[in-house]
Design an enzyme around this catalytic site. Structure first.
Site, PDB file in Angstrom:
ATOM      1  N   HIS A   1       0.833  -1.215   0.000  1.00  0.00           N
ATOM      2  CA  HIS A   1       0.000   0.000   0.000  1.00  0.00           C
ATOM      3  C   HIS A   1       0.864   1.260   0.000  1.00  0.00           C
ATOM      4  O   HIS A   1       0.565   2.229   0.693  1.00  0.00           O
ATOM      5  CB  HIS A   1      -0.991   0.010   1.173  1.00  0.00           C
ATOM      6  CG  HIS A   1      -2.223  -0.786   0.862  1.00  0.00           C
ATOM      7  ND1 HIS A   1      -3.246  -0.302   0.078  1.00  0.00           N
ATOM      8  CD2 HIS A   1      -2.576  -2.052   1.198  1.00  0.00           C
ATOM      9  CE1 HIS A   1      -4.186  -1.235  -0.048  1.00  0.00           C
ATOM     10  NE2 HIS A   1      -3.800  -2.311   0.618  1.00  0.00           N
TER      11      HIS A   1
ATOM     12  N   ASP B   1       2.397   1.899  -3.332  1.00  0.00           N
ATOM     13  CA  ASP B   1       2.719   2.090  -4.759  1.00  0.00           C
ATOM     14  C   ASP B   1       1.868   3.166  -5.429  1.00  0.00           C
ATOM     15  O   ASP B   1       2.082   3.484  -6.587  1.00  0.00           O
ATOM     16  CB  ASP B   1       2.629   0.770  -5.535  1.00  0.00           C
ATOM     17  CG  ASP B   1       1.218   0.232  -5.643  1.00  0.00           C
ATOM     18  OD1 ASP B   1       0.386   0.516  -4.763  1.00  0.00           O
ATOM     19  OD2 ASP B   1       0.932  -0.479  -6.631  1.00  0.00           O
TER      20      ASP B   1
ATOM     21  N   LEU C   1      -3.207 -12.258  -5.552  1.00  0.00           N
ATOM     22  CA  LEU C   1      -2.042 -12.595  -6.378  1.00  0.00           C
ATOM     23  C   LEU C   1      -2.116 -11.923  -7.744  1.00  0.00           C
ATOM     24  O   LEU C   1      -1.346 -12.236  -8.644  1.00  0.00           O
ATOM     25  CB  LEU C   1      -1.920 -14.119  -6.537  1.00  0.00           C
ATOM     26  CG  LEU C   1      -1.784 -14.902  -5.234  1.00  0.00           C
ATOM     27  CD1 LEU C   1      -1.681 -16.399  -5.509  1.00  0.00           C
ATOM     28  CD2 LEU C   1      -0.574 -14.436  -4.433  1.00  0.00           C
TER      29      LEU C   1
ATOM     30  N   ASP D   1       1.506  -4.086  -9.542  1.00  0.00           N
ATOM     31  CA  ASP D   1       1.141  -5.410 -10.059  1.00  0.00           C
ATOM     32  C   ASP D   1       1.389  -5.501 -11.564  1.00  0.00           C
ATOM     33  O   ASP D   1       2.027  -6.440 -12.056  1.00  0.00           O
ATOM     34  CB  ASP D   1      -0.339  -5.708  -9.772  1.00  0.00           C
ATOM     35  CG  ASP D   1      -0.673  -5.609  -8.300  1.00  0.00           C
ATOM     36  OD1 ASP D   1       0.273  -5.574  -7.491  1.00  0.00           O
ATOM     37  OD2 ASP D   1      -1.857  -5.564  -7.958  1.00  0.00           O
TER      38      ASP D   1
END
Ligand code: GLA
Length: 389
Positions: free
Chosen positions: A39, A41, A128, A175
């Site tokens: 938390h 990015d 994921l 991600d």
């Protein structure tokens, strides 16, 4: 690569969209873990993710029409889309594709019609990054198939914009970025304020990372993810009013008294505390991995977890139970990963300790929540790529 699966999917593709001389091309994008930097990015922070060997794959073939014909193996559903592309509440899985096409076209490219089949084995809602993998593999497949010149880094940004603007989650860049640029056996350290990154290989020796899936499904879109981001942004606005030198919440270095004078709400203060303490832990973890000091790395992972749970408030009772139990069982380190509110716990421990942990935890979790947790061992793998069929 599971060749049976790929043969079945190719047959399925051809029976849905017709058999022509031209075979579809197959592209695959991995899942990701994140060792530290959670938390942060979307706040200019440093993150340490790696790609892992779960995947989303798409088969794509141009169809020389103005339609996008899409099939999801998971949902066993076929959908035809035409422009103008709109969010589709009946089949929300198509939004990832529409979002990517729209964002590619915003950059001045044209995306012609195609047939696409999507499949994968990343457990959805497990933290994921199945969504980011879907976005990145779609963007990569389109640019390879139609010969558009778009770098991997730009594909990551397109994926993030698709998620922000089309799907509605105001996620950061971590991600999509690692899924686009990941490299076998390496993690990256990514500065999310400059997008500069470097590859790192850490020797784990007798230690290993593995995952535990709590089976609590999160939905970032419906969850408090966007709210957390807003709280961080409003905290920064207040801090900047007094200390204009800070451009990101991640950089803030102020004493308790100075922070007090910024008149943050209790929530804003707690979010700030997590973000700035995560900066310190990230330095410690990178040093610890470089020098092989896994004890210190593990301690920081636990600290990150409790900071995410108590200050950032993105954990849940099931995940806290897993981390708490692992701590009592003496593992080296563990923490929730990803957006939170469920999903997976990342564990760092001695390899030979695993057999003492899995059965005990499976049993106690089953007793408490009546759910069977899954353990995943994984390999650090490459980012998005084409697979020959
Ligand atoms: C989700 C988001 C990422 C990041 C993490 C938390 O995975 O997609 O951008 O914010 O949560 O670190």
């Amino acid at each position: 690569m599971d060749s049976l699966r790929s043969k079945e999917n190719l047959n399925r593709f051809e029976s849905l969209f017709g058999k022509t001389k031209e075979l579809p091309r197959l592209f695959q994008a991995p899942a990701r873990i994140n060792i530290i930097g959670e938390h942060v990015d979307y706040l200019g922070g440093i993150v340490l993710p790696a790609a892992i060997d779960f995947f989303v794959e798409v088969y794509l073939r141009p169809n020389n029409t103005a339609s996008y014909n899409l099939h999801s193996v998971t949902y066993n559903e076929t959908v035809e889309l035409k422009k103008p592309l709109q969010p589709n509440s009946k089949s929300p899985w198509t939004d990832y594709i529409s979002g990517v096409i729209s964002e590619i076209e915003k950059k001045g490219h044209i995306v012609p019609g195609f047939d696409l089949l999507v499949d994968g084995n990343i457990p959805q809602g497990s933290g994921l990054s199945s969504s980011a993998a879907f976005e990145v593999v779609t963007g990569y497949a389109i640019q390879e198939t139609f010969g558009l010149v778009i770098s991997r880094e730009e594909i990551a940004l397109i994926g993030q914009r698709a998620e922000n603007n089309f799907v509605g989650t105001k996620c950061g860049i971590m991600d999509q970025f690692i899924i686009a640029v990941g490299k076998k056996d390496d993690c990256i350290s990514l500065n999310t304020s400059t997008l500069k990154y470097s590859y790192h290989h850490f020797e784990l020796g007798n230690n290993e990372f593995y995952l535990i899936n709590s089976k609590v499904k999160h939905s970032l879109k419906d969850s408090a993810y966007n709210k957390r981001r807003e709280e961080c942004e409003s905290a920064l606005v207040k801090i900047k009013a007094k200390y204009p030198k800070f451009t990101h919440l991640y950089e803030v270095e102020l004493s308790d008294k100075e922070l007090d004078e910024c008149h943050l709400t209790n929530e804003e203060l707690k979010r700030t505390k997590h973000v700035t303490s995560e900066r310190e832990r990230t330095k410690i973890v990178i040093d610890g991995l470089e020098t092989g000091d896994f004890k210190t790395v593990g301690t920081s992972l636990f600290q990150t977890h409790w900071s995410l749970s108590k200050d950032f408030e993105v954990s849940c009772p099931e995940i806290d139970f897993i981390v708490d139990s692992l701590q009592s069982l003496g593992v080296t380190g563990a923490r929730m990963i990803g957006g939170g509110f469920g999903g997976c716990v990342l564990v760092l421990d001695m390899k030979d300790h695993f057999s003492k942990i899995d059965a005990v935890l499976k049993k106690s979790y089953q007793q408490k929540f009546n759910v069977e947790i899954d353990f995943y061992k994984f390999q650090i793998s490459d980012g998005v790529k084409e697979i020959s069929i």
